[in-house]
Design a protein around this motif. Structure first.
Motif, PDB file in Angstrom:
ATOM      1  N   ARG A  44      -1.707  -3.792  52.404  1.00 41.59           N
ATOM      2  CA  ARG A  44      -2.554  -2.855  53.157  1.00 41.59           C
ATOM      3  C   ARG A  44      -1.666  -1.808  53.804  1.00 41.59           C
ATOM      4  N   LEU A 168      -9.152  -2.381  70.263  1.00 42.34           N
ATOM      5  CA  LEU A 168      -8.953  -0.929  70.216  1.00 42.34           C
ATOM      6  C   LEU A 168     -10.278  -0.189  70.397  1.00 42.34           C
ATOM      7  N   SER A 175      -9.750   4.432  60.421  1.00 41.78           N
ATOM      8  CA  SER A 175     -10.398   3.676  59.363  1.00 41.78           C
ATOM      9  C   SER A 175      -9.722   4.086  58.060  1.00 41.78           C
TER      10      SER A 175
ATOM     11  N   ASP B  10     -13.683  -6.127  52.219  1.00 40.88           N
ATOM     12  CA  ASP B  10     -12.341  -6.337  51.668  1.00 40.88           C
ATOM     13  C   ASP B  10     -11.517  -7.260  52.579  1.00 40.88           C
ATOM     14  N   CYS B  12     -10.371  -6.855  55.580  1.00 41.99           N
ATOM     15  CA  CYS B  12      -9.184  -6.120  56.047  1.00 41.99           C
ATOM     16  C   CYS B  12      -8.933  -6.243  57.530  1.00 41.99           C
ATOM     17  N   GLY B  13      -9.977  -6.581  58.320  1.00 40.50           N
ATOM     18  CA  GLY B  13      -9.756  -6.812  59.752  1.00 40.50           C
ATOM     19  C   GLY B  13      -9.957  -5.607  60.663  1.00 40.50           C
ATOM     20  N   THR B  14     -10.357  -4.471  60.105  1.00 39.26           N
ATOM     21  CA  THR B  14     -10.616  -3.302  60.959  1.00 39.26           C
ATOM     22  C   THR B  14     -11.704  -3.619  61.989  1.00 39.26           C
ATOM     23  N   VAL B  16     -12.462  -6.508  63.255  1.00 38.39           N
ATOM     24  CA  VAL B  16     -11.954  -7.440  64.263  1.00 38.39           C
ATOM     25  C   VAL B  16     -11.221  -6.673  65.362  1.00 38.39           C
ATOM     26  N   VAL B  18     -11.681  -3.689  66.504  1.00 38.88           N
ATOM     27  CA  VAL B  18     -12.519  -2.878  67.406  1.00 38.88           C
ATOM     28  C   VAL B  18     -13.641  -3.700  68.046  1.00 38.88           C
ATOM     29  N   ASN B  43     -19.490  -0.949  66.938  1.00 41.52           N
ATOM     30  CA  ASN B  43     -18.141  -0.453  66.665  1.00 41.52           C
ATOM     31  C   ASN B  43     -17.705  -0.818  65.251  1.00 41.52           C
ATOM     32  N   ILE B  46     -19.346   1.299  62.536  1.00 38.67           N
ATOM     33  CA  ILE B  46     -18.795   2.655  62.465  1.00 38.67           C
ATOM     34  C   ILE B  46     -17.411   2.647  61.818  1.00 38.67           C
ATOM     35  N   ALA B  47     -16.565   1.689  62.195  1.00 40.21           N
ATOM     36  CA  ALA B  47     -15.157   1.730  61.767  1.00 40.21           C
ATOM     37  C   ALA B  47     -14.915   1.168  60.374  1.00 40.21           C
ATOM     38  N   CYS B  48     -15.808   0.347  59.847  1.00 39.52           N
ATOM     39  CA  CYS B  48     -15.570  -0.300  58.550  1.00 39.52           C
ATOM     40  C   CYS B  48     -15.315   0.736  57.452  1.00 39.52           C
ATOM     41  N   PRO B  49     -14.153   0.675  56.797  1.00 38.24           N
ATOM     42  CA  PRO B  49     -13.812   1.672  55.777  1.00 38.24           C
ATOM     43  C   PRO B  49     -14.764   1.658  54.576  1.00 38.24           C
ATOM     44  N   LEU B  50     -15.459   0.531  54.393  1.00 36.58           N
ATOM     45  CA  LEU B  50     -16.273   0.383  53.185  1.00 36.58           C
ATOM     46  C   LEU B  50     -17.770   0.358  53.466  1.00 36.58           C
ATOM     47  N   GLY B  51     -18.149   0.502  54.707  1.00 32.99           N
ATOM     48  CA  GLY B  51     -19.576   0.450  55.043  1.00 32.99           C
ATOM     49  C   GLY B  51     -20.178  -0.926  54.773  1.00 32.99           C
TER      50      GLY B  51
END
Lengths: 390, 62
Positions: A44, A168, A175, B10, B12-14, B16, B18, B43, B46-51
């Motif tokens: 990643r 955060l 993103s 995926d 990826c943890g984005t 988590v 936020v 949050n 909104i932040a999830c890169p893949l929706g």
């Protein structure tokens, strides 16, 4: 199986493996726990790094490197390209091999390594020891340690369990999404960075060469600027326009912390390193080098604290102090610059690009970007004032 | 409530990172939302890169 260690490192990215290695070199008994089945996979990361800075940590062996860059090309919203030649060549790593090499070095130094191992909780007992629960192949195991080094990446849950405020805001995370593509038209000598509201609001889009027609094309976008769209839709739009015939080989998503370093990165018997401590360069999103620097500092301090029998917060603060001496100040400056740059309108970005492309190449350095822009186009001063106004 | 589409995710943890109330459990190929802790702040949506995260009504939960 051994259940008692002096130090448990949670997370096997560059920060965690480096922390484990230097803690072992300092004489400590170390366990490294990694959730994945293999180091460095999935990757990643866009894998860019400066070559000179790597030598402190390992020999830049050719197998660790995908491409050596001749320079970078910054592309403004109207398509103006500004070429910057990189002083001391920039590298695109092969993280799959790089991370594995760092893990090997930790192992050689004496670190015990457990893969496919998910930490589910940490708990501090009255005897100043941590109890860490690890789930491995569906069975639960417990280990104890004097110190935990949390290197669990952008998620940073271990720190949260220990009481750190690691969550955060949407403003301070990007993103991210990246494709590896095969397309003969990928420039194999330059990294390309695209800016502007249409392409990459609050961040940038990158295209990095990986060799033999392959490139990593990705975006990191300020999460508070997405207006209901996703990183994927921005990246797909760009690909459709610029590389319509590209074949997508793989995809990875990821969040990039772009904040200042956490106010607190140590507590009694615990230290946070790398993405988990928010030590990524907030302007570029680069985290590999800073993670390794923090890992080394934390590992050395942890080992010395164990030797002295004092793992208190006060003792471990030495790591925090060393981080701020070495990186902290410039890290904060990068944050302030990022905050300024993401406020620039497309029109301002275009004007900066026009001014720079008129300069002879040898005069184009990052420092000059600002000074030239300011002296040649005073109107920009008004728009850039928030960068220098603090 | 928030639901995850595991086909799109995926891991990826984005989300988590936020999630202010720490309501998301993520393993290498598994993700779960603790609905007791979740505050529906969105949050993660909104932040999830893949929706892959979505606000759904209780009946539509997938």
């Amino acid at each position: 199986m051994k259940t008692d260690f002096e130090i448990v490192v949670i997370g096997g990215g560059p920060a965690g493996t480096t922390a484990a290695r230097f803690a072992c070199i300092g004489g400590a008994e170390v366990l490294l726990v990694e959730r994945r089945r293999e180091f460095g996979v999935p990757t990643r990361c866009a894998e860019g790094v400066g070559e000179t800075s790597l030598a402190e940590f390992l020999k830049p062996d050719p197998s660790l490197i995908s491409r050596r860059l001749k320079g970078a090309r910054l592309i403004s919203p109207d398509g103006t390209a500004v070429e910057l030649t990189v002083e001391g060549s920039g590298l695109i790593l092969e993280r799959k091999i790089f991370d594995r090499k760092l893990a090997e070095l930790a192992g050689e130094a004496g670190t015990e390594i457990r893969l496919n191992s998910q930490v589910t909780s940490i708990e501090r007992a009255g005897d100043h020891r941590w109890r860490t629960k690890i789930s491995q192949n569906g069975t639960e195991k417990k280990v104890t340690s004097r110190i935990i080094i949390a290197a669990d990446g952008v998620e940073s849950r271990v720190g949260r369990w220990a009481g750190f405020k690691t969550a955060l805001s949407l403003h301070n995370i990007e993103s991210g999404l990246q494709y590896q593509i095969y397309d003969e038209s990928v420039d194999q000598n330059f990294s390309e960075l695209y800016f502007g509201e249409e392409v990459a609001p609050g961040g940038y889009l990158w295209c990095f060469p990986k060799g033999e027609g392959v490139g990593s094309v990705g975006v990191g976008l300020a999460a508070d600027r997405l207006k209901g769209k996703t990183a994927r839709s921005f990246l797909d739009d760009f690909l459709h326009e610029k590389f319509p015939n590209a074949r997508i080989i793989s995809m990875v998503a990821g969040g990039i912390p772009v904040s200042v370093t956490l106010k607190e990165i140590v507590g009694d018997g615990i230290m946070l390193v790398g993405d988990a401590a928010r030590q990524v360069n907030p302007m570029t999103g680069a985290g590999i080098l800073n993670g390794m620097i923090a890992g080394k500092l934390a590992g050395e301090v942890a080992a010395s604290a164990i030797k002295q029998g004092d793992t208190s917060k006060e003792r471990l603060q030495e790591y925090h102090k060393l981080w701020h001496q070495r990186v902290g100040k410039i890290h904060r400056a990068y944050y302030i610059i990022k905050e300024g740059v993401i406020k620039l309108s497309d029109d301002s970005l275009n004007r900066v690009a026009h001014l720079l492309s008129d300069l002879p190449p040898e005069k184009r350095t990052i420092k000059r970007v600002f000074f030239t822009a300011l002296s040649r186009d005073p109107r920009l001063l008004l728009e850039l004032r928030h960068i220098f106004g603090r | 409530m928030i639901a995850v589409d595991r086909e799109l995710c995926d891991f990826c943890g984005t989300c988590v990172a936020v999630c202010q109330p720490d309501a998301i459990f993520l393993a290498e190929r598994d993700i779960r939302i603790d609905l007791e802790k979740c505050t529906d702040c969105e949050n993660c949506v909104i932040a999830c890169p893949l929706g892959a995260m979505r606000e759904v009504s209780d009946e539509d939960r997938f």
